[in-house]
Design a protein around this motif. Structure first.
Motif, short mmCIF file in Angstrom:
data_model
loop_
_atom_site.label_atom_id
_atom_site.label_comp_id
_atom_site.label_asym_id
_atom_site.label_seq_id
_atom_site.Cartn_x
_atom_site.Cartn_y
_atom_site.Cartn_z
N GLY A 45 0.81 -1.22 0.00
CA GLY A 45 0.00 0.00 0.00
C GLY A 45 0.85 1.27 0.00
O GLY A 45 0.30 2.38 -0.04
N GLY A 46 2.16 1.11 0.06
CA GLY A 46 3.05 2.28 -0.07
C GLY A 46 2.96 3.24 1.10
O GLY A 46 2.25 3.00 2.09
N SER A 48 1.52 6.01 0.98
CA SER A 48 0.15 6.54 1.02
C SER A 48 -0.76 5.62 1.82
O SER A 48 -1.68 6.11 2.51
CB SER A 48 -0.40 6.69 -0.40
N PHE A 51 -0.64 6.64 5.26
CA PHE A 51 -1.38 7.86 5.62
C PHE A 51 -2.72 7.47 6.25
O PHE A 51 -3.24 8.16 7.11
CB PHE A 51 -1.63 8.75 4.40
N TRP A 75 3.61 15.84 1.22
CA TRP A 75 3.32 14.50 1.76
C TRP A 75 2.66 14.58 3.13
O TRP A 75 1.73 13.83 3.42
CB TRP A 75 4.58 13.64 1.78
N ASN A 122 11.37 13.98 5.77
CA ASN A 122 11.97 14.58 4.57
C ASN A 122 10.88 14.76 3.52
O ASN A 122 10.34 13.78 3.01
CB ASN A 122 13.10 13.71 4.01
N THR A 124 9.96 15.14 0.18
CA THR A 124 10.63 14.78 -1.06
C THR A 124 10.45 15.82 -2.18
O THR A 124 11.37 16.11 -2.93
CB THR A 124 10.05 13.44 -1.55
N ASP A 144 7.01 9.84 8.94
CA ASP A 144 7.14 9.31 7.58
C ASP A 144 8.59 9.53 7.16
O ASP A 144 9.02 10.66 6.95
CB ASP A 144 6.17 10.07 6.64
N SER A 146 9.89 7.98 4.47
CA SER A 146 9.96 7.31 3.16
C SER A 146 11.18 7.74 2.35
O SER A 146 11.78 6.94 1.65
CB SER A 146 8.70 7.60 2.36
N GLN A 167 11.07 2.40 -1.82
CA GLN A 167 11.55 2.71 -3.17
C GLN A 167 12.59 3.82 -3.30
O GLN A 167 13.11 4.05 -4.39
CB GLN A 167 10.37 2.99 -4.11
N LYS A 168 12.91 4.53 -2.24
CA LYS A 168 13.92 5.58 -2.35
C LYS A 168 15.30 5.05 -1.95
O LYS A 168 16.23 5.08 -2.73
CB LYS A 168 13.57 6.79 -1.46
N1 PLP Z 1 5.90 9.98 1.76
C1 PLP Z 1 6.96 10.50 1.13
C2 PLP Z 1 7.95 11.31 1.93
C3 PLP Z 1 7.16 10.27 -0.22
O1 PLP Z 1 8.22 10.77 -0.86
C4 PLP Z 1 6.21 9.50 -0.94
C5 PLP Z 1 6.37 9.22 -2.38
O2 PLP Z 1 7.23 9.70 -3.07
C6 PLP Z 1 5.10 9.01 -0.24
C7 PLP Z 1 4.99 9.26 1.11
C8 PLP Z 1 4.05 8.22 -0.95
O3 PLP Z 1 4.55 6.95 -1.19
P1 PLP Z 1 3.81 5.91 -2.16
O4 PLP Z 1 3.91 6.44 -3.53
O5 PLP Z 1 4.60 4.66 -1.91
O6 PLP Z 1 2.41 5.79 -1.70
#
Ligand code: PLP
Length: 337
Positions: A45-46, A48, A51, A75, A122, A124, A144, A146, A167-168
């Motif tokens: 679910g990433g 997001s 969230f 974000w 951070n 992004t 967060d 990420s 993914q980063k």
């Molecule tokens: N939080 C941060 C700091 C991000 O940079 C990103 C995506 O680039 C997200 C959340 C959202 O992540 P996802 O696309 O995996 O839902």
């Protein structure tokens, strides 16, 4: 970190993980120190998805169902908006006109009855990074991470929960690392979808549903790479050097390159800048991107919501890669100023 044993897979699902989707916090310890009273989960679910998962699991920690949010970029703004579905969200500082700074902690009004305080370590898109850990007077802190996870050491014991899409800095999309303090489990709202329920996932070692095996496998390899290269402390040293190379050029460019972010919170991971003038010269920025692309440097275009240029310097970007960008920036200024 992961055990790689040749196995014959008679499983009914997709390619099985070498062991399970679970990574023991002690195994993570070679890259970052996670105390024993934390669970590490690998979810889908990433960022997001988190969230939603964060309020669904934590906003019920206290009866009032309130949460404090620091909104310092796209974000955290999205996270706060999502949390509003599940309780009362208090943005703790005066609204920002632009996401280029972190409001001074003396201007924050934290709610002592909040279930948690949330921030994005951070941002992004905007290149805004916290170099402090927010002080919350005992309220659970959620972050967060990420886009800067394992780019520097973190004192996990200060946090109730940290999450990071892989993914980063730690792999490829598909898996999100969630590190949660055990005593925060067991408070999910009734409407929390079961795949997002931390208690269920923690009890089942992230195996309630089929795990994203390939992404977890790649993350295992990246963690090994980080470990073999000196862990998160070594990543920090490298990331400081890399980002300093670019910021130094910006600062010495007499306004040819402009970074809009306050110096105190300029990100080591994402360096946003404009070319030619403060608001950016569109033609020059296009030339900059075209020239970079001819030299094999791609994806330097700033996020569509802010424009300009953004150099992302995640762990996988080497010092040599960054030096190539720095050399190009110097040359471009000479030719176009
Ligand atoms: N939080 C941060 C700091 C991000 O940079 C990103 C995506 O680039 C997200 C959340 C959202 O992540 P996802 O696309 O995996 O839902």
């Amino acid at each position: 970190i992961m055990e790689h044993k040749p196995t014959i897979n008679f499983g009914a699902g997709p390619a099985k993980l070498p062991q399970s989707a679970s990574v023991d916090p002690r195994r993570f310890a070679c890259v970052t120190n996670i105390p024993d009273n934390y669970k590490v989960m690998f979810l889908q679910g990433g960022g997001s998805g988190q969230f939603s998962a964060v309020p669904l699991n934590l906003i019920g920690l206290k009866e009032d169902r309130c949460a404090d949010y620091l909104v310092t970029g796209t974000w955290s703004a999205k996270a706060a908006k999502e949390a509003e579905k599940y309780g009362n969200v208090n943005i703790v500082h005066p609204k920002l006109d632009s996401y280029t700074k972190i409001p001074d902690p003396s201007s924050w009004t934290l709610n002592p009855s909040a279930s948690y305080v949330y921030y994005c370590c951070n941002e992004t898109v905007h290149g805004v990074e916290y170099n402090i850990t927010p002080e919350t007077n005992g309220v659970v802190l959620v972050s967060d991470m990420s886009s800067n996870f394992l780019s520097r050491p973190v004192d996990v014991s200060k946090f109730g929960l940290i999450f990071a899409g892989a993914q980063k800095n730690v792999g490829c999309a598909g898996v999100t690392v969630v590190i949660v303090r055990e005593d925060l489990l067991g408070h999910a709202l009734q409407e929390c979808p079961i795949v997002l329920d931390y208690t269920v996932q923690a009890d089942m070692n992230s195996l309630y549903n089929t795990p994203p095996c390939f992404s977890i496998y790649i993350m295992g390899l990246v963690l090994e790479w980080i470990k073999n290269n000196g862990g998160s402390a070594a990543m920090e040293t490298l990331n400081k050097r890399k980002s300093a190379l670019i910021y130094d050029i910006i600062n010495a460019s007499n306004g040819f390159y402009v970074c809009p972010v306050d110096e105190a919170c300029q990100s080591r991971m994402n360096v946003p800048f404009r070319v030619g003038k403060k608001e950016g010269d569109d033609d020059l920025e296009k030339k900059f991107l075209d020239g970079a692309s001819k030299l094999g440097m791609i994806s330097l275009k700033g996020h569509r919501s802010v424009g300009g240029i953004r150099a992302s310097l995640y762990n996988a970007v080497t010092l040599e890669d960054t030096e190539a960008l720095a050399a190009y920036m110097r040359q471009f200024q000479k030719e176009h100023q």
